[in-house]
Scaffold this active site. Structure first.
Site, PDB file in Angstrom:
ATOM      1  N   CYS B 165      31.053   3.043  15.170  1.00  9.06           N
ATOM      2  CA  CYS B 165      31.408   2.706  13.793  1.00  9.06           C
ATOM      3  C   CYS B 165      30.384   3.190  12.791  1.00  9.06           C
ATOM      4  O   CYS B 165      30.561   3.039  11.588  1.00  9.06           O
ATOM      5  CB  CYS B 165      31.631   1.204  13.713  1.00  9.06           C
ATOM      6  SG  CYS B 165      32.751   0.691  15.028  1.00  9.06           S
ATOM      7  N   HIS B 305      28.389  -3.668   6.272  1.00 12.60           N
ATOM      8  CA  HIS B 305      29.243  -3.353   7.411  1.00 12.60           C
ATOM      9  C   HIS B 305      30.314  -4.440   7.508  1.00 12.60           C
ATOM     10  O   HIS B 305      31.485  -4.125   7.664  1.00 12.60           O
ATOM     11  CB  HIS B 305      28.406  -3.263   8.685  1.00 12.60           C
ATOM     12  CG  HIS B 305      29.183  -2.784   9.863  1.00 12.60           C
ATOM     13  ND1 HIS B 305      29.848  -1.584   9.857  1.00 12.60           N
ATOM     14  CD2 HIS B 305      29.432  -3.343  11.074  1.00 12.60           C
ATOM     15  CE1 HIS B 305      30.471  -1.432  11.020  1.00 12.60           C
ATOM     16  NE2 HIS B 305      30.237  -2.481  11.770  1.00 12.60           N
ATOM     17  N   GLU B 316      23.921  -9.528   9.864  1.00 12.70           N
ATOM     18  CA  GLU B 316      23.722  -8.588   8.747  1.00 12.70           C
ATOM     19  C   GLU B 316      23.174  -9.320   7.522  1.00 12.70           C
ATOM     20  O   GLU B 316      22.291  -8.821   6.817  1.00 12.70           O
ATOM     21  CB  GLU B 316      25.034  -7.872   8.409  1.00 12.70           C
ATOM     22  CG  GLU B 316      24.847  -6.786   7.352  1.00 12.70           C
ATOM     23  CD  GLU B 316      26.098  -5.949   7.112  1.00 12.70           C
ATOM     24  OE1 GLU B 316      27.192  -6.355   7.568  1.00 12.70           O
ATOM     25  OE2 GLU B 316      25.986  -4.893   6.462  1.00 12.70           O
ATOM     26  N   HIS B 342      38.883  -1.947   9.521  1.00 16.36           N
ATOM     27  CA  HIS B 342      37.736  -1.234  10.059  1.00 16.36           C
ATOM     28  C   HIS B 342      38.182   0.115  10.623  1.00 16.36           C
ATOM     29  O   HIS B 342      38.870   0.177  11.633  1.00 16.36           O
ATOM     30  CB  HIS B 342      37.085  -2.100  11.143  1.00 16.36           C
ATOM     31  CG  HIS B 342      35.783  -1.575  11.632  1.00 16.36           C
ATOM     32  ND1 HIS B 342      35.233  -0.401  11.177  1.00 16.36           N
ATOM     33  CD2 HIS B 342      34.895  -2.070  12.533  1.00 16.36           C
ATOM     34  CE1 HIS B 342      34.086  -0.197  11.791  1.00 16.36           C
ATOM     35  NE2 HIS B 342      33.861  -1.194  12.618  1.00 16.36           N
TER      36      HIS B 342
END
Lengths: 78, 417
Positions: B165, B305, B316, B342
């Protein structure tokens, strides 16, 4: 035109994205119909699938035009 | 070494929110969800039966039939986005040195649909191998960069980065570095992915990575919400034209943003789980700031993200607080994945574009689908919930993290003289 010839032309039109009028017996897959080496392999595979036969590599190498494909298949398809 | 300045001069996007940049931009700022029931295959038996698919896409509108047949959908998406970006840049390719233009693309997986179809076809047969001659060149993850160069004649550096990703962000950092260090003048970069297939949904479902909120797909991607329960798989592509500043100025190009820096790190922890303390995530943001020669206080917006997974969003956020300290309360945070889902290897590309959109509009796109606060997040952080927010944005940072523990962050600034 034989049933085989019609099917062969249909496959060529479909796979190579060409117009029916271009698919003449003399037309060469690579020189006239824009096929590259991978397209040619794919065409042979489609013929094998459609007519349920196996075309050995050494014979496939001799099928370079529409006419050659039709005559090979007319001779070998039972 | 004298580092050259790099700017963004063209954008292209084919996304679940719109098939061009203007549509994508509009829907990002309105706060639209791209999620809907899966149309690409019969998902009846799957735990997750929705995704963020590209809508109203017919390859025949972009390619001739023969050309389309030789490309996996992921490659098609990439080329469509590149066409838009290159047209948008208004480069006159006849006048430019194509030896100095390269392509660095990102793809997390490659041609998953092609791989699945060919293997299924073989396993359903009698053991006779009848693989299509285009199987390999359709499936390999690098092929999109090849197609772009073939179409436009770009003869500069050409390859694809694979870091799950984070792939497109890694591609953008590499492209930036090649221009910055003088190896090329223009780079086409970004990423594309088309993993909404039986293998893609089934594979991520098996990991328990996807939201299974089948009764309300459009609210399933809800980063930082208490009831978030996994990510929503998306597909599409983003393309960005990066150009050396003087080169862009000389041809009178419109400049969207300046690419200020990029950072990379690894979690060195687990194949799929993020490091609980966010150590890799804080390291990557620090290294991006250092590369851009900026203090943390310079950042106005972080496009996170933020995939809407229970653990990822927490680590995160911890990392942001660690790196930014008190300034974490002054900046805006948002996860545009709440809208787009995503896109895996393309995520970094469309989120880089979202960051540029934020700079251009001086507006932070929202984190939609916020219903319930989660006490594990500091309530004084501004996640830009539910509604876009106008504010001064001089500098934006975009994070992406990939399975394998790969982290990549990039920083864009408002164009200056």
């Amino acid at each position: 035109m034989s049933e085989i010839a019609q099917k062969v032309k249909g496959i060529i039109i479909d796979k190579l994205g060409v117009e029916e009028s271009e698919v003449t017996p003399e037309a060469s897959f690579t020189n006239d119909l824009g096929a590259d080496s991978l397209d040619t392999v794919e065409l042979i595979m489609e013929f094998e699938k459609e007519f349920n036969i196996s075309i050995p590599d050494d014979q496939a190498e001799n099928i370079a035009t529409v006419g050659q494909a039709i005559s090979y298949l007319e001779e070998n398809v039972k | 070494m004298n580092l050259r300045r790099v700017v963004v001069t063209g954008l292209g996007a084919l996304t679940p929110l719109g098939n061009t940049v203007p549509e994508y931009e509009r829907n990002l700022l309105i706060g639209v969800s791209g999620a809907a029931p899966i149309t690409k295959f019969d998902a009846e038996k799957f735990k997750t039966r929705f995704a963020c698919e590209v809508k109203d896409y017919d390859p025949i509108n972009y390619f001739d039939r023969k050309e389309a047949r030789k490309m996996d959908p992921g490659t098609q998406y990439g080329l469509v986005a590149c066409d838009e970006a290159i047209a948008d840049s208004q480069m006159d390719l006849e006048k430019l040195n194509l030896d100095r233009i390269g392509v660095i693309w990102g793809s997390g997986i490659g041609g998953l649909k092609t791989f699945q179809d060919e293997v299924v076809n073989f396993s359903e047969g009698d053991g006779t191998p009848r693989f299509n001659p285009f199987f390999i060149p359709k499936m390999i993850a690098d092929i999109t960069a090849g197609h772009i160069s073939i179409k436009y004649g770009f003869r500069g550096p050409n390859f694809v980065t694979v870091s799950a990703c984070a792939s497109a962000t890694n591609a953008l950092i590499d492209a930036f570095t090649y221009i910055r260090t003088g190896r090329s003048d223009v780079m086409i970069s970004g990423g594309s992915e088309a993993a909404v297939t039986e293998a893609g949904i089934g594979g991520f479902n098996a990991m328990k990575a996807l939201s299974e909120r089948n009764d309300a797909p459009e609210t399933a991607s809800r980063p930082f919400d208490k009831d978030r329960n996994g990510f929503v798989l998306g597909e599409g592509a983003g393309a960005i034209v990066l150009e050396e500043y003087e080169h862009a100025k000389a041809r009178g190009a419109k400049i969207y943003a300046e690419f200020l820096g990029g950072g990379m790190s690894a979690d060195a922890h687990h194949i799929t789980a993020p490091h609980p303390d966010g150590t890799g995530a804080s390291l990557v943001m620090k290294s991006a700031l250092q590369d851009a020669n900026l203090q943390p206080e310079a950042i106005d917006y972080i496009n996170v993200h933020g995939t809407s997974t229970p653990l990822g969003d927490i680590s995160e956020t911890l990392a942001i607080q660690k790196v930014f300290g008190d300034h974490a309360y002054q900046l805006n945070i948002s996860s545009t994945k709440s809208m787009t889902g995503h896109l895996l290897g393309a995520a970094g590309a469309i989120e880089a574009i979202a960051s540029v959109v934020a700079l251009k509009n001086q507006t932070v796109p929202p984190t939609i689908n916020h219903f319930t606060d989660d006490e594990r997040f500091d309530p004084n952080l501004n996640f830009t919930f539910n509604k876009a927010q106008e504010r001064k944005i001089d500098v934006a940072l975009s994070n992406t993290f990939g399975f394998g523990g790969h982290n990549a962050s990039i920083i864009f600034g408002k164009p200056k003289e």
